[in-house]
Enzyme design. Structure first.
Site: not given
Ligand code: UD1
Ligand code: MG
Length: 418
Positions: A330, A300, A73, A354, A11
């Protein structure tokens, strides 16, 4: 291994991509980032896969399709909130929930399979995938006591100076017992610094509740690599590109110069085919055995090339099928063409497919000979064994019967081919 359900977190806004396209739809080697993660859950046959979407959810659904269940979400309240959005779907489920992030295209199926295996064997309440990496910047760190027992995951923002130095990180892939997970999620408190609910807080909550929590550690430095910027995209592409080239070479394809050859994901190439330098082969292409492609060719999507075909320099083929033994040696272009076996495509031949509104088809029968610089304005049909003279222009809609010779601008049938 179909004894789990998967949740993919996707999300996030992906602000640093600076893009109108949702981050998880950006392509690596011709395939959207999210598809790499979905390949893992599909490959391991998850019972159901929930993809948590927010930003650009409609486009994600359009591209990925309805083989998964989407969970919306709208407010990005953190990874714990994202997982918790799936609670209503998993109310009566007692099994294993695998949680993954949608932006990690380098993660491997084998590692996730091993994680699941250990989780099931140990009967733990949660098993966290960890990795020892040289540069742990930005990741959650794995905290252990002096005996090495797993204590918690500490986000970098909240880490002490000593904790920041820890090189064992949280990859962001977990197995949970569904029931324990959703009980613990209810207790997660908002992180005051980031104003988010952290999924990683679940670990301490489970431990406090006397549950068994374990880790599975990989030495693979790449698994946790997430896409946040266009530079990350390029880095991931460099690694995946190399993996793709290796796979083809190991299965019997000669790649003369891997440094200048780009083969996207989803390409099949038969044994003893030789790919010459500076060739680009896009996704959704099949090439048979004993072919020679390039140098400097572009094949492609939607193209099917049979055995023993030769495609030479500065040739482009798009959405076409080429029968056995076709030669197109060629600079020339075949688009939306169906070419029978043993056809010769002369230098400079162009299918003008096309017309400004529609893409039209060209059919060329087996054994036909298309002279140099001929332009075939589609749609049209050239019969088996027919010949089109050099420099001819075959007008739109004009068909040449089998075995006849047509020449001129516009091309006219002049005689039977000897
Ligand atoms: C998170 C972990 C961290 C880990 C890292 C690995 C937590 C608190 N921390 O941190 O320990 O090392 O991932 O990459 O979880 N997402 C949602 N909804 C939200 C927030 C995030 O769907 O409300 C999704 C993001 O799109 C992403 C994933 O969750 O795919 C991780 O979220 P992100 O914000 O990247 O977490 P990090 O801070 O990287
Ligand atoms: Mg991240």
């Amino acid at each position: 291994m179909s004894n789990f359900k998967a949740i993919i977190l996707a999300a996030g806004r992906g602000t640093r991509m600076k893009s109108q396209t949702p981050k998880v739809l950006h392509k690596v080697c011709g395939k959207p980032v999210l598809e790499y993660v979905l390949d893992i859950t599909k490959g391991l046959r998850s019972l159901t896969t929930y993809v948590v979407v927010g930003h650009g959810s409609k486009i994600v659904r359009d591209v990925v399709g309805e083989t998964v269940t989407y969970v919306q979400q709208d407010k990005l309240l953190g990874t714990a909130d994202a997982v918790n959005r799936c609670a209503p779907y998993l109310k009566n489920y007692q099994g294993t929930v695998l949680v993954l992030c949608g932006d990690t295209p380098l993660l491997s199926k084998d590692i996730v399979a091993a994680l699941l295996k250990q989780h099931h064997r140990s009967k733990a309440s949660a098993t966290v995938l960890t990795a020892n990496i040289n540069n742990p910047l930005g990741y959650g760190r794995i905290l252990r006591d002096t005996q090495g027992h797993f204590l918690a995951i500490r986000e970098e923002k909240d880490a002490s100076d000593a904790e920041v130095k820890i090189k064992e990180i949280n990859v962001g892939v977990y197995c949970f017992n569904a029931k324990d997970l959703f009980v613990a999620l209810k207790k997660v408190k908002l992180n005051p610094g980031k104003k988010e609910f952290y999924l990683t807080d679940v670990i301490e909550l489970l431990l406090a509740d006397g549950k068994n929590v374990s880790t599975f550690t990989t030495q693979d430095e790449t698994v946790a690599f997430g896409i946040n910027t266009r530079e990350d995209l390029a880095q991931a592409q460099a690694i995946i590109r190399q993996r793709i080239l290796s796979k083809h070479m190991l299965s019997g394809v000669t790649i003369m110069d891997p440094l200048t050859t780009f083969i996207e994901a989803g390409v099949v190439i038969g044994q003893d085919t030789v790919i010459h330098p500076m060739t680009v082969i896009h996704t959704d292409v099949r090439i048979g055995r004993n072919c020679s492609i390039g140098p400097v060719s572009r094949i492609r999507p939607g193209t099917r090339i049979s055995d023993g075909v030769e495609i030479g320099n500065f040739a482009e083929v798009s959405r076409s099928s080429l029968g056995r033994g076709v030669t197109q040696k060629h600079f020339s272009f075949l688009g939306d063409a169906v070419v029978g076996q043993d056809v010769n495509i002369g230098a400079g031949v162009v299918t003008a497919n096309y017309d400004g509104v529609n893409k039209n088809k060209t059919f060329i029968g087996p054994g036909a000979f298309i002279g140099s610089d001929a332009i075939l304005v589609a749609p049209n049909k050239i019969g088996a064994g027919a010949m089109i003279g050099a420099g001819s222009v075959l007008p739109k809609g004009k068909n040449i019967p089998a075995g006849m010779v047509a020449i001129g601008v516009p091309a006219r049938v002049v005689k039977r081919r000897d």
